[in-house]
Design an enzyme around this catalytic site. Structure first.
Site, PDB file in Angstrom:
ATOM      1  N   ASN A 152       0.805  -1.230   0.000  1.00 43.16           N
ATOM      2  CA  ASN A 152       0.000   0.000   0.000  1.00 43.16           C
ATOM      3  C   ASN A 152       0.832   1.270   0.000  1.00 43.16           C
ATOM      4  O   ASN A 152       0.379   2.304  -0.461  1.00 43.16           O
ATOM      5  CB  ASN A 152      -0.957   0.009   1.197  1.00 43.16           C
ATOM      6  CG  ASN A 152      -0.305  -0.420   2.498  1.00 43.16           C
ATOM      7  OD1 ASN A 152       0.358  -1.457   2.571  1.00 43.16           O
ATOM      8  ND2 ASN A 152      -0.463   0.385   3.521  1.00 43.16           N
ATOM      9  N   GLN A 180      -4.776  -4.093  -1.944  1.00 37.43           N
ATOM     10  CA  GLN A 180      -4.375  -3.008  -2.846  1.00 37.43           C
ATOM     11  C   GLN A 180      -4.350  -3.422  -4.311  1.00 37.43           C
ATOM     12  O   GLN A 180      -4.274  -2.562  -5.186  1.00 37.43           O
ATOM     13  CB  GLN A 180      -2.990  -2.471  -2.450  1.00 37.43           C
ATOM     14  CG  GLN A 180      -2.984  -1.638  -1.175  1.00 37.43           C
ATOM     15  CD  GLN A 180      -3.744  -0.320  -1.287  1.00 37.43           C
ATOM     16  OE1 GLN A 180      -4.048   0.156  -2.386  1.00 37.43           O
ATOM     17  NE2 GLN A 180      -4.078   0.279  -0.150  1.00 37.43           N
ATOM     18  N   SER A 200     -10.893  -5.659  -0.199  1.00 30.93           N
ATOM     19  CA  SER A 200     -11.701  -4.675   0.509  1.00 30.93           C
ATOM     20  C   SER A 200     -12.425  -3.794  -0.493  1.00 30.93           C
ATOM     21  O   SER A 200     -11.885  -3.463  -1.548  1.00 30.93           O
ATOM     22  CB  SER A 200     -10.772  -3.827   1.396  1.00 30.93           C
ATOM     23  OG  SER A 200     -11.513  -2.904   2.145  1.00 30.93           O
ATOM     24  N   HIS A 202     -13.684  -0.566  -0.159  1.00 32.25           N
ATOM     25  CA  HIS A 202     -13.488   0.886  -0.250  1.00 32.25           C
ATOM     26  C   HIS A 202     -12.191   1.281  -0.954  1.00 32.25           C
ATOM     27  O   HIS A 202     -11.926   2.468  -1.123  1.00 32.25           O
ATOM     28  CB  HIS A 202     -13.561   1.538   1.135  1.00 32.25           C
ATOM     29  CG  HIS A 202     -12.369   1.285   2.003  1.00 32.25           C
ATOM     30  ND1 HIS A 202     -11.348   2.185   2.140  1.00 32.25           N
ATOM     31  CD2 HIS A 202     -12.032   0.230   2.773  1.00 32.25           C
ATOM     32  CE1 HIS A 202     -10.438   1.695   2.970  1.00 32.25           C
ATOM     33  NE2 HIS A 202     -10.836   0.510   3.371  1.00 32.25           N
ATOM     34  N   THR A 238     -25.926 -10.313  10.653  1.00 32.25           N
ATOM     35  CA  THR A 238     -26.873  -9.984   9.595  1.00 32.25           C
ATOM     36  C   THR A 238     -26.132  -9.332   8.425  1.00 32.25           C
ATOM     37  O   THR A 238     -25.324  -8.437   8.632  1.00 32.25           O
ATOM     38  CB  THR A 238     -27.962  -9.037  10.133  1.00 32.25           C
ATOM     39  OG1 THR A 238     -28.644  -9.700  11.208  1.00 32.25           O
ATOM     40  CG2 THR A 238     -28.968  -8.682   9.053  1.00 32.25           C
ATOM     41  N   CYS A 326       5.007  11.595  12.189  1.00 29.61           N
ATOM     42  CA  CYS A 326       4.032  12.585  12.619  1.00 29.61           C
ATOM     43  C   CYS A 326       2.672  12.355  11.977  1.00 29.61           C
ATOM     44  O   CYS A 326       1.646  12.516  12.605  1.00 29.61           O
ATOM     45  CB  CYS A 326       4.511  13.970  12.251  1.00 29.61           C
ATOM     46  SG  CYS A 326       5.978  14.407  13.178  1.00 29.61           S
TER      47      CYS A 326
HETATM   48  C1  PLP Z   1      -2.588  -3.764   2.081  1.00 28.30           C
HETATM   49  C2  PLP Z   1      -3.749  -3.475   2.968  1.00 28.30           C
HETATM   50  N1  PLP Z   1      -4.254  -4.452   3.746  1.00 28.30           N
HETATM   51  C3  PLP Z   1      -5.304  -4.257   4.550  1.00 28.30           C
HETATM   52  C4  PLP Z   1      -5.936  -3.036   4.626  1.00 28.30           C
HETATM   53  C5  PLP Z   1      -7.090  -2.874   5.557  1.00 28.30           C
HETATM   54  O1  PLP Z   1      -8.306  -2.794   4.857  1.00 28.30           O
HETATM   55  P1  PLP Z   1      -9.592  -2.071   5.495  1.00 28.30           P
HETATM   56  O2  PLP Z   1      -9.250  -0.634   5.593  1.00 28.30           O
HETATM   57  O3  PLP Z   1     -10.682  -2.335   4.525  1.00 28.30           O
HETATM   58  O4  PLP Z   1      -9.831  -2.678   6.824  1.00 28.30           O
HETATM   59  C6  PLP Z   1      -5.427  -1.981   3.835  1.00 28.30           C
HETATM   60  C7  PLP Z   1      -6.014  -0.617   3.866  1.00 28.30           C
HETATM   61  O5  PLP Z   1      -6.238   0.013   4.854  1.00 28.30           O
HETATM   62  C8  PLP Z   1      -4.323  -2.203   2.979  1.00 28.30           C
HETATM   63  O6  PLP Z   1      -3.822  -1.240   2.207  1.00 28.30           O
HETATM   64  C1  PLP Z   2     -30.678 -10.141  20.686  1.00 27.33           C
HETATM   65  C2  PLP Z   2     -29.812 -10.061  19.480  1.00 27.33           C
HETATM   66  N1  PLP Z   2     -28.475 -10.107  19.622  1.00 27.33           N
HETATM   67  C3  PLP Z   2     -27.646 -10.026  18.569  1.00 27.33           C
HETATM   68  C4  PLP Z   2     -28.129  -9.914  17.288  1.00 27.33           C
HETATM   69  C5  PLP Z   2     -27.154  -9.835  16.158  1.00 27.33           C
HETATM   70  O1  PLP Z   2     -27.074  -8.545  15.612  1.00 27.33           O
HETATM   71  P1  PLP Z   2     -26.579  -8.299  14.109  1.00 27.33           P
HETATM   72  O2  PLP Z   2     -27.619  -8.885  13.244  1.00 27.33           O
HETATM   73  O3  PLP Z   2     -26.481  -6.829  13.985  1.00 27.33           O
HETATM   74  O4  PLP Z   2     -25.271  -8.984  13.940  1.00 27.33           O
HETATM   75  C6  PLP Z   2     -29.532  -9.879  17.082  1.00 27.33           C
HETATM   76  C7  PLP Z   2     -30.147  -9.791  15.737  1.00 27.33           C
HETATM   77  O5  PLP Z   2     -29.856 -10.476  14.800  1.00 27.33           O
HETATM   78  C8  PLP Z   2     -30.381  -9.957  18.203  1.00 27.33           C
HETATM   79  O6  PLP Z   2     -31.712  -9.919  18.063  1.00 27.33           O
END
Ligand code: PLP
Ligand code: PLP
Lengths: 392, 126, 392, 126
Positions: A152, A180, A200, A202, A238, A326
């Site tokens: 990166n 990357q 990834s 983004h 989810t 920095c």
């Molecule tokens: C080489 C590399 N690995 C892993 C990541 C982590 O990915 P993310 O930001 O989607 O958690 C990044 C970027 O931040 C990256 O450039």
């Molecule tokens: C009581 C409870 N805990 C945890 C979860 C998990 O949450 P999420 O779906 O955001 O991973 C849910 C719903 O699925 C839930 O109803």
């Protein structure tokens, strides 16, 4: 979209408006839980599976080998922790490189505290792992080798195919962090023959908060997040439907437009490099200038410090990054730049320019204009610049 | 992240550069950590008649250098000696916690320059 | 938004259009990496911190005690694994209940395979953990008690304040899964005095793929995802800015509108319950009818099976869920319904109706009309219905 | 998740209900797993003259019951005996893998009903 002078595409990318369009229906309309019973849930499920296919196509995998996560960091953690815990009876040794992303390095540090042994392979001055070193480092207890595809910071692209073949020759699993490279250059899991690969959304004009892991069908790893059995039990929670749909669209667009982008961005990057070297004396180009991401240019501008350069450029609207301590909120400069042998002061004085599809030739000309006076002013403040005694 | 004052000093600082034939020079910091500060002073009648800096470092390092110079210029040497890093940081309307070390560097730079001046006065050439 | 006849708000909610509006700027415009140096990055950082404050306000926490994750499941995993690994030298015993969400139960099962011991407290027929049982279960080695706030299937609300006080009396940390209560009913971490609390965005009209963990400032836990030091080192990964902003807005709206929603939905739910009991013989209401989420109604319709009911209702456009095995893709019916003492066939025949802010009185009337003929037809097919020999 | 055929049989099935004075009754499945199927047959001249089902179970259980009845009605008893669960599933244009057990139940239900019929013919009342 106000994207003038943004040169930090390796950090993150804006979501492509076509991707945003594709996601729009999945917030308030097709919002249903894909694992529910009713028909509208089936539509959500279909959207998720369609996205999975698009991503599989981008990296030449089977759909069922693609698993969704919350991002590149989680994918890296899942691959490394998941393999380590799965194979802990078989061995406790992991090999990686010194220039990995913190998502790998910090995970390895954590595993070291928990009974695992990690070898951090050095790299040469262009950022390459030496295959001989890899061969020598493999032990009977080695269970995983994780080497990133493209770096990166400096953009160096490792010979993953060769490294994976070495791993497999010794019966060791191979993971690559392709965060990357995926979507920027052709990445073919069958050709590279990796067992696990992180990517990834983004980084390729998809939304933040979603990423994925390629896992070869026959490879077994332990989940790190447990729950309702989503993603075939490998990653519970989810489904982030709009995120997944967005990443799917981004993958589709990347596949279509990658070749054209490479052409445009390589030309812009090369021009930047040429002009910076011509206009500013005593600049070092970091990373391999051949096997390098076409959008990335990392330079060390001697005798001045990176954050100051960033700050001056920021005043004029330019967004870039630096390997200086920095700007990274730690005391040490970039571990990548130190690993390729840079002196501390040159690492502190580094600038990463990473281009993306919304950069124009005008952006580039403006940066070429803006940088030399900034450097000149900062050098005139520096005790190390001409006429001074040089670094103490 | 930085105060307006910090950014002003960073952008508009005019106090930088060498003083040829300075009466005292303080060299502090090291490149490992990314900040090096050289403070030059010219002393006349026990007062700091002129002062300048050369700094390799981040925004905070440059701004604290610049502010420190402003603060000592025209001051009696012994008052300059009593300037603390906190005073420099406060004069800049504060620094982010991880940048406080830059103000420490500024304090140390002033002290080192004055020490150097005093040594020379004692007949010990720097 | 086509939300007619959606009665599955406990599974997931549509994103409120006001939340979608709020997120819009964070895809292609304010997309910058919050930890970067330049000014636009500062804006992203500000957006993230503003969202954190809104969420802190909803649960009466300090901003710095709120940590973002990818959802409720990850929050539950982080809380339970994070405490377990942090305190493993101190003890290896965890107490939870039999009616937790799989995000807790499966995490506990995983920990059991790794040297931890877990007590799963039974509940009474209304779904309550008995505080006496909790007291008796605490050992010298107990390091964590995790009891959910409101149950997702039957809506029963546990006396968390009392249970947390018991934990603290013995010096044990207390976590609550408040995924179903946060944003629906007042949840005050100071009043409840919990150490850790999970919540999720998509249950309260926020986007999917984001959630959070409240962690009392003085409590230390180990991360489960390592990397670039985001979220003060507790959870690495580039911030899901639009998701975080969306959850922040959802929290703000929930705080403002919760009281009104409670009034409306409670009336609709109570009407549904009254009419179903009046129109359909041999129906059991599951869960406590007093201390229960105001939007939740869980009934067992004797002699018929839940998936069949769902399918018949789905034909008419109604979206609901069931605790039957068939609708959950496992062989066993809801572990929650079995834990409150239901016979297998009654658990299979359960229906969960969970209402939300887009439900109208008309929706409810339509369901009241639709359900009895469906039940009648399915009962006429059932060997257990009147005139038959009864269950074998 | 379900084929159109499955949904048609589920929605429109007309073969359900008891047969009073059936010649054979097959009772299979159990409530633990959520599917119970009772198959009633009436035999005339070695053929299945009438057949009906009563099922407690999911969509697939009801649809396979309904299809199984269609398939055996009018068939000679011994041919009905040879109907396999696969044949039932195929006639429904397939079932999701986790629902194949419902077709097994249908096959078992038919077999049990015919067995019951045969036992009675042997003078053994059910
Ligand atoms: C080489 C590399 N690995 C892993 C990541 C982590 O990915 P993310 O930001 O989607 O958690 C990044 C970027 O931040 C990256 O450039
Ligand atoms: C009581 C409870 N805990 C945890 C979860 C998990 O949450 P999420 O779906 O955001 O991973 C849910 C719903 O699925 C839930 O109803």
């Amino acid at each position: 979209m106000e994207l003038k002078y943004y040169f930090d595409y390796n950090a993150t990318t804006p979501t492509d408006p076509r991707v945003v369009d594709e996601m729009r229906a999945y917030f308030s309309d097709n919002f249903h839980n894909p694992s529910s019973f009713y028909r509208r849930a089936g539509e959500a499920d279909y959207a998720v599976e369609t996205a999975r296919e698009k991503i599989a196509k981008l990296v030449n995998a089977e759909s069922r080998e693609i698993f969704f996560t919350a991002g590149g960091t989680e994918s890296d953690n899942l691959a490394v922790q998941g393999t380590a815990y799965q194979l802990k009876e078989k061995g406790n040794h992991i090999i990686t490189s010194q220039i990995e992303h913190p998502a790998i390095l910090k995970t390895c540090k954590h595993l070291e505290k928990n009974g695992f042994e990690v070898t951090y392979l050095p790299v040469d001055k262009n950022g390459f792992v030496n295959p001989e070193h890899l061969i020598e480092s493999i032990k009977d207890t080695t269970i995983l080798i994780s080497i990133m595809h493209a770096n990166n910071e400096i953009g160096t692209i490792q010979p993953i195919k060769e490294l994976a073949a070495i791993a497999h020759g010794k019966g060791v699993l191979f993971h690559t962090d392709a965060v990357q490279s995926t979507g920027k250059i052709p990445v073919d899991v069958k050709e590279l023959d990796v067992d696990l690969m992180s990517f990834s959304s983004h980084k390729i004009y998809g939304p933040k908060g979603v990423g994925g892991l390629y896992k070869k069908a026959k490879v077994k790893i332990t989940p790190i997040i447990f729950g309702g059995g989503h993603e075939k039990g490998l990653r519970a929670g989810t489904e982030n439907i709009h995120g997944i749909v967005g990443m799917g669209k981004a993958a589709e667009l990347a596949l279509l437009e990658m070749a054209q982008e490479e052409k445009t961005l390589r030309a812009l990057r090369d021009r930047l490099q040429k002009e910076i070297l011509a206009k500013i004396p005593e600049v070092i180009v970091n990373g391999d200038t051949d096997k390098r991401l076409y959008n990335t240019l990392n330079v060390s501008i001697k005798y001045i410090e990176g954050e100051s350069i960033l700050a001056m450029l920021d005043q004029q609207g330019f967004a870039l990054s630096s390997g200086s301590a920095c700007s990274s909120k730690s005391l040490d400069p970039s571990h990548v730049l130190l690993a390729i042998g840079l002196k501390h002061e040159d690492a502190h004085g580094s600038l990463r320019i990473s281009l993306g599809k919304y950069n124009t030739a005008e952006d580039v000309e403006k940066l070429i204009e803006a940088l030399p006076p900034v450097v000149e002013r900062l050098r005139s403040m520096s005790p190390f610049w001409k006429g001074s005694d040089g670094p103490g | 992240m930085y105060s307006k004052k910090v950014m002003e000093h960073f952008k508009n600082s005019a106090n930088y550069g060498k003083i040829e034939n300075a009466d005292g020079i303080g060299k502090v910091g090291n490149t490992r950590c990314g900040d090096v500060m050289w403070i030059y002073i010219k002393v006349e009648d026990g007062k700091i008649a002129d002062a300048r800096y050369e700094t390799f470092g981040c925004v905070a390092a440059i701004a604290t250098s610049s502010m420190a110079i402003d603060m000592i210029k025209g001051q009696p040497v012994d008052e300059a000696l009593s300037i603390t890093n906190k005073a420099v940081a406060e004069a800049l309307d504060g620094l982010p916690p991880e940048k406080m070390h830059c103000s420490v560097l500024a304090e140390e730079g002033i002290k080192a320059a004055i020490e150097d001046y005093k040594k020379r006065g004692d007949g010990v050439p720097s």
